[in-house]
Design a protein around this motif. Structure first.
Motif, PDB file in Angstrom:
ATOM      1  N   GLU B  69      45.520  40.601   4.011  1.00 55.18           N
ATOM      2  CA  GLU B  69      46.318  41.408   3.074  1.00 55.18           C
ATOM      3  C   GLU B  69      47.758  40.922   2.997  1.00 55.18           C
ATOM      4  OE1 GLU B  69      44.319  45.576   2.565  1.00 55.18           O
ATOM      5  OE2 GLU B  69      46.355  45.740   3.370  1.00 55.18           O
ATOM      6  N   LEU B  72      47.740  37.959   0.872  1.00 61.50           N
ATOM      7  CA  LEU B  72      47.581  38.323  -0.544  1.00 61.50           C
ATOM      8  C   LEU B  72      48.930  38.756  -1.122  1.00 61.50           C
ATOM      9  CD1 LEU B  72      45.730  38.816  -2.949  1.00 61.50           C
ATOM     10  CD2 LEU B  72      45.141  41.060  -1.994  1.00 61.50           C
ATOM     11  N   HIS B  92      40.290  42.442  -3.904  1.00 59.25           N
ATOM     12  CA  HIS B  92      39.173  41.615  -3.456  1.00 59.25           C
ATOM     13  C   HIS B  92      38.199  42.504  -2.703  1.00 59.25           C
ATOM     14  CE1 HIS B  92      36.775  38.338  -1.931  1.00 59.25           C
ATOM     15  NE2 HIS B  92      37.523  37.466  -2.575  1.00 59.25           N
ATOM     16  N   LEU B 127      45.149  32.625  -4.483  1.00 54.32           N
ATOM     17  CA  LEU B 127      44.385  33.556  -3.651  1.00 54.32           C
ATOM     18  C   LEU B 127      43.238  32.813  -2.976  1.00 54.32           C
ATOM     19  CD1 LEU B 127      43.069  37.071  -4.701  1.00 54.32           C
ATOM     20  CD2 LEU B 127      41.543  35.409  -3.701  1.00 54.32           C
ATOM     21  N   VAL B 131      44.309  32.817   0.933  1.00 58.38           N
ATOM     22  CA  VAL B 131      43.993  34.107   1.575  1.00 58.38           C
ATOM     23  C   VAL B 131      42.734  33.922   2.438  1.00 58.38           C
ATOM     24  CG1 VAL B 131      43.368  36.530   1.194  1.00 58.38           C
ATOM     25  CG2 VAL B 131      45.050  35.396  -0.306  1.00 58.38           C
TER      26      VAL B 131
END
Lengths: 98, 150, 150, 98
Positions: B69, B72, B92, B127, B131
């Motif tokens: 997170e 992100l 997501h 992303l 991530v």
């Protein structure tokens, strides 16, 4: 006390935890295992030896990125990345979000 | 697992960032980037395909590293800094998914469509690249695979 | 006015083309391009902005030439021919709109996100360029304007 | 019969309808008006003369594209675009969809 372990303390060998994620965890057959090493390179070499019977472990390890105590290792030479006592090494396979 | 949702104050263009086990909602993400100053909203939905590398996919699951997170948010902040973003959202899915489920939805609103498209494309590309989320697939022939790890 | 909706057979990637007086639905357009073969769906929503050229927009209406739908199909067919499109949809609103209303929604599903983004961008760009639709704006100061005609 | 109109028939002058759309309709103050001309160029020249009192009509007309009997005129020289008896000329301002 064998000479090895005595000198190990002197040269900064420390103990901590390796945490495997996703494919690395699957190939290692475990999510966590201890490390006893001075540098990331030594810890990974020991892990490869430990899992020599698992053919794909080393191959996946070669694709992974690493965090040491939460910090990305990035392109640094693993032999220069020192490990701390009680620290963590995290093994992250390539990301595949989305 | 992580089901937090960070909704920022209005002034902040980042309106919604989340990792969720529950099915994703296109309406929720689109509503999150609604803004009277925006003339165009670009959205991308990544869905579970029924085949990969010629094999039929029967099930799929995503897992995320605890830092996912925070990563992100970093990605979102960079996009908001690099493009004239009016509003932005990214969610997501984690856990078990079925074919055609939405795995990720990203949306960006800007004054003009060109900026919205470019910012949205950067958001999903970054992303996927940074991530720490992993995708595991099971195939009809009983085999399975960690995507990008073989 | 025109409220026809042309939904093509499954094999045809063009799933939905329409000009409508009723408010547009993002869910409808997204559902129209759902397909288990698709890994990514790019969507663009053009919305009524509350200002244009520094003036506050209070109302806006779109009108279309009778050939608009045929032109929209031509645009859609060209995109479906030029890109590996799995499914495509485009709906445009006509009549009176309010600020934040969706004026146009286009969506393209492909196996991969790069193709979906490029095809979606081409679809909206060509639509704006070649489909005979006109936009009339009214401003808070009582003035009005035909967009692109002054 | 004045010489003009007689020779007009001989040289293909025809009558039909001009249809104005959007901004063109607003500036012309009407959606339709008749044309009596052999070519598109003549029909538009007559329209400009007819609406000379409307300052923006000619300006908007200059931005428009045209359909003759449904077919786009495109880049063709308006003087070479012949009009048919009972045909239509459509005047389309720049599009602004989306």
């Amino acid at each position: 006390m064998t000479a090895g372990s005595a000198s190990a303390e002197a040269t900064g060998v420390s103990e901590g935890t390796i945490r495997y994620w996703a494919a690395a965890k699957a190939e290692a057959g475990t999510g966590e295992e201890p490390y006893r090493a001075a540098t990331l390179a030594e810890a990974l070499a020991a892990a490869r030896a430990l899992h020599a019977d698992r053919p794909r472990f080393a191959q996946v390890l070669g694709l992974c990125s690493f965090l040491v105590d939460g910090d990305p290792v990035g392109g640094r030479d693993h032999a220069t990345v020192e490990l701390k006592q009680g620290g963590t090494v995290e093994v992250l396979p390539p990301f595949a979000g989305g | 697992m992580m089901d937090t949702m960070m909704e920022a104050a209005d002034a902040d263009p980042i309106r919604l960032l989340a990792l969720r086990e529950a099915p994703l909602s296109l309406d929720e993400v689109y509503a999150a980037v609604g803004d009277t100053h925006a003339g165009g909203t670009a959205v991308f939905v990544g869905t579970v395909r029924d085949h990969d590398g010629g094999k039929t996919v029967t099930a799929l699951d995503y897992s995320a590293h605890p830092s996912a997170e925070a990563e992100l948010r970093r990605v979102a902040e960079k996009v908001a800094a690099d493009f004239p973003v009016v509003a932005l959202a990214a969610v997501h899915r984690v856990g078990e998914l079925e074919v055609s489920d939405a795995a990720v939805i990203v949306a960006v609103s800007c004054a003009h469509r060109g900026e919205a498209f470019e910012a949205c494309r950067r958001l999903i590309d970054d992303l996927k690249h940074t991530v720490p989320i992993w995708k595991h697939q099971r195939f009809a022939d009983g085999t399975e695979e960690w995507v990008a790890s073989c």
